[in-house]
Structures are given as C-alpha cells and as structure tokens.
Design an enzyme around this catalytic site. Structure first.
Site, PDB file in Angstrom:
ATOM      1  N   ASN A 245      47.223  42.271 124.119  1.00 13.69           N
ATOM      2  CA  ASN A 245      48.126  43.068 123.292  1.00 13.69           C
ATOM      3  C   ASN A 245      47.333  44.161 122.581  1.00 13.69           C
ATOM      4  OD1 ASN A 245      47.156  41.881 120.652  1.00 13.69           O
ATOM      5  ND2 ASN A 245      47.996  40.030 121.608  1.00 13.69           N
ATOM      6  N   ASP A 314      51.012  34.410 123.736  1.00 15.36           N
ATOM      7  CA  ASP A 314      51.887  33.239 123.823  1.00 15.36           C
ATOM      8  C   ASP A 314      51.717  32.485 125.141  1.00 15.36           C
ATOM      9  OD1 ASP A 314      53.109  33.635 121.314  1.00 15.36           O
ATOM     10  OD2 ASP A 314      54.465  35.125 122.157  1.00 15.36           O
ATOM     11  N   LYS A 324      39.274  38.795 142.657  1.00 14.76           N
ATOM     12  CA  LYS A 324      40.233  39.840 142.313  1.00 14.76           C
ATOM     13  C   LYS A 324      41.443  39.778 143.235  1.00 14.76           C
ATOM     14  CE  LYS A 324      40.779  44.851 142.105  1.00 14.76           C
ATOM     15  NZ  LYS A 324      40.131  46.164 142.310  1.00 14.76           N
ATOM     16  N   ILE A 344      48.255  27.840 117.687  1.00 15.45           N
ATOM     17  CA  ILE A 344      47.111  27.573 116.806  1.00 15.45           C
ATOM     18  C   ILE A 344      47.550  27.308 115.381  1.00 15.45           C
ATOM     19  CG2 ILE A 344      45.013  28.572 115.817  1.00 15.45           C
ATOM     20  CD1 ILE A 344      44.613  30.039 118.485  1.00 15.45           C
TER      21      ILE A 344
END
Length: 453
Positions: A245, A314, A324, A344
C-alpha cells in the site's frame, strides 16, 4: 519577554559530570530574568565550585543542611517557601532514588520535600544506569509524585558509551522550562493539603492536556515502554513482485519521536520504508505481516502502550511462487489465491493482560462509522481516524489530520468523539495524539485486573 522573568528558581545541582553545564544554565536563567539561588550536594562540588555559581547568580550558594548561620532561621524551610520553581540539573541516579524514596538527608532533598513549588529535574547518568529497571521505576515514581522530567537526551556520553541518559543542553532545558510555564502542567503542591489529586480517582478531562503551539509533556512517559508499528507490509507474490500500500511510515516515526521526547523507551517496528531511525529509539525492521506479528509478540512482555500505526496488508498469497510469474500469451487475467493475514492489533488486545492499545483507521468514506466499528470490534482504548482521501493529507504526505475516538467505560455502546485535530505537520499531530492519550492511559491503569497489576 521570557516566561521565566521574575520567577524565583532554586537550581539544584547533584554529583554528575554534567554539572559543568549547570553554570551555563544558571547564566541563561539569569539572562531570562529569573531570580536564581543554587543548592549543591556535597558531591557536586567535586565537579564545579560554589564560587563559580555565586559569581554567575550574584547569590550565596547553599551547600549544607547543617549550616548554623542559615539554619538559625530555618533556612531550608525558607528556601523551600521562597521558590516558585525547583529545578535539579543534573539529577543523578542516586538523587532520583533518594527523592523517590522521600528521603531528606541533605539540603537539596530536604528543600524538595518541604516545597510546594513546581518541581522539575533533568536526569543525567550513564546509559546503562538510565535503562536499569530501578532507575526507570524511580523516574516513573517521581512523575507520579508530580515532578516533570526534562529529557534525558541520547548520544555519546563522557564515559564513551552511546545511548540515553545525557542531560539536556542548557538551552533545551530553558525551552522546556518555558513550555512548562504555559499552564499545561499543574504545579506539584497546588492542591490543598487535604485534597486528593484528581488522577488518583479518575482520568482528568483530556482537553486539559492538549498542548499549545506543539508543546509536549517532557517526561510524562518516563519509565514506560511504548511499542509502535509503522509503515506498510509487503506480501510477496513471487521473487520480484509484491502486494502493498501507499503508507510511507511518516506518522508512525513521528509518534516514535514524540513518545521518546516524553521520556518513553520506544521500540519501533517498521515495515519497508526509507526513513532514518530517530535518535534514541530501538528499531526492528520487518517486511511482511507475519514478521511484524512475530516482532510485536517479542516486544509485548514489558510493553505499557502499544500503538498500531502500520498499514498492515489484510491478505497474503496462499503460495508464493518460487520463480517470477511469466505472462501467459493470450491470457487476459491472472488469478491470485489470497488468504487472510493475522490481525496484529487484535492479537494484542486478545491477551489476558493487554497493554493500553491505540489503533489507526485510514478511511476514504464514512469515517466515524468505520472507526467506531474498529474501536469496538478490536477492543481498542483509543482509535485515531483519518480520511486518507483528503487532498494533501495521509499516505505519503508530510501533513495529516485526525479525529480521536474512545469509549466511556460505563457506556461502551456510545462512541465519544474525543477531539478533532485539524491539518498540521505529522510531528505536531503525533505530539497532540500522545498528549490527548495521557489521561486516558492513566485512567486505564486503575481499571486493570489485579492479575495484570
């Protein structure tokens, strides 16, 4: 004009190498317009002479409780009554231990026990001595008794060690002292003798602790261990790709610095970010959510306050590709099999004796509803909610804004909007969050189960 102008200050000096800085401090206090009278312990005189302090202050320096001339008029009591402020710099480990025990075996400790002035101290000792549980216990005891702690700083010490325990520089002590006079700290002894301090029964109104102009409560978290998570996590897809993110870690790092400035021992568990480690803070680097959970679990046994500021992914891949992943010619889509990551912050509050826990809610819509849901569902003591869709705020930005929510103990179903913090620099926001948190944290302690005490 300085807030120190006209203040009557007893400057206490104990036996540490940092006593040489007290001469500069005395000069700066006089320059600011304060009246200064110096009290030195016997050991302090081995580092700096009374004559030096007398020349700088223009006042006789007091060194002995058993001075017949001074004590003919109960000099130690008169000195205690005269003072508006008692400032001890340096405050050695030995002096702090004697103050915490309520001893009055020399002039300085006797004045401290007899005064109703505002009392402040600037610790100065070797880093190992400062981190010792006894010193941390004594520091916390003194804060609970009403002392305000200034510092200590961290860095290279006279003995060659590096770490926390350095006395603040005189210029920084002056700034902290002026901040203390802004009215955000009640002066010890300001209550009538038969009154019970408010924090003995319940937490004071949080708004009373909000800082002005970005000021923080130096020493308010002395003796406490604060664990903070910051930044994003990366969940590997294959050796070259990952899910993540936009979190930069700036908010969590700002909180770590603010907690350190309040005297806390800080453990910062950081995801993959490019930020420098704030001085005096223990940093643990992790990559993925599972690693962050392991680091949190390792830090929790002596954690007093946990702040989950990290933007933890998440989900993660059920199976990470060994090589790869190659694009398949003619294929229009790639399907990834995701599984839920461990929660957590919920794992922290699920413990039998959880620390005071602060969570974050980064939302793009319905801020209050989502924050309240997370607050209740994860049994948080405080949640910091911010709208990351607002231009120029949140992820990656240097500024942020927040709304703080917590629950009233007797009305757990009703959300309380504790405070709305307008847009400001993240460092200033971090300080405001922690200052707001302080009375909630102290109010949380009496409610803990006896098993956890």
């Amino acid at each position: 004009m300085s807030r120190l102008a006209g203040q009557r200050i007893v400057l206490g000096i104990s036996a540490g190498i940092a006593a040489y800085k007290s001469a500069v401090l005395a000069r700066l206090l006089k320059k600011a317009g304060a009246e200064v009278r110096v009290v030195m312990t016997e050991g302090a005189q081995a580092f700096i002479t009374p004559l030096t302090l007398q020349a700088l202050t223009g006042e006789e320096v007091r060194t002995s409780l058993l001075d017949p001339r001074a004590e003919a008029g109960m000099g130690h009591i008169e000195l205690a009554k005269w003072a508006d402020i008692v400032l001890i710099a340096p405050a050695t480990a030995d002096l702090m231990a004697r103050l915490a025990a309520g001893m009055a075996d020399d002039l300085l400790t006797t004045v401290c026990l007899a005064t109703r002035a505002r009392c402040l101290l600037a610790p100065a000792m070797n880093q190992a001595m400062w981190s010792h549980p006894a010193s941390q216990h004594n520091a916390a005891t003194l804060v609970e008794m009403g002392w305000q702690q200034l510092g200590p700083d961290a860095g290279e010490q006279a003995c060659g060690d590096v770490g926390g325990g350095r006395m603040l520089e005189p210029e920084d002590i002056i700034k902290a002292l002026e901040a203390a006079l802004s009215g955000h700290f009640p002066a010890p002894g300001a209550l009538p003798l038969d009154a019970t301090p408010e924090h003995d029964n319940h937490a004071p109104t949080p708004d009373a602790f909000m800082p002005a102009g970005g000021e923080t409560h130096a020493g308010a978290l002395a003796g406490h261990h604060v664990v903070i998570t910051a930044g994003p996590t990366r969940e590997a897809i294959d050796p070259v790709r990952y899910l993540s993110n936009h979190s930069s870690g700036k908010m969590g790092f700002a909180l770590a610095s603010a907690a350190r400035d309040m005297g806390a021992r800080v453990t910062l568990i950081a995801g993959p970010v490019t930020l420098a480690t704030p001085e005096g803070i223990t940093r643990i680097n992790v990559i993925c959510a599972v690693e962050m959970l392991e680091a949190v679990n390792a830090a929790l046994p002596d954690c007093d306050i946990f702040i989950g500021c990290a933007a933890v992914a998440d989900y993660r891949l059920a199976d990470i590709a060994e090589h790869k992943l190659k694009k398949v010619p003619g294929s229009a889509a790639l399907t990834l099999n995701l599984i839920e990551n461990p929660d957590i912050i919920a794992s922290v509050t699920d413990r039998e004796c959880p620390p005071f826990t602060v969570g974050f809610a980064a939302e793009t819509r319905e801020l209050a509803r989502h924050a309240h849901d997370k607050l209740v569902r994860k049994r948080l003591d405080l949640i910091v909610a911010n709208d990351v869709a607002a231009p120029g705020l949140g992820f990656g930005a240097d500024d942020n804004a927040a709304v703080l929510y917590h629950l009233e103990p007797d009305q757990p179903e009703v959300p309380v909007t504790s405070h709305t913090l307008s847009p400001r620099a993240k460092q200033d926001l971090a300080s405001a969050i922690l200052v707001y948190m302080l009375p909630l944290y102290h109010g949380h302690q009496p409610m803990r189960s006896p098993v956890c005490s």
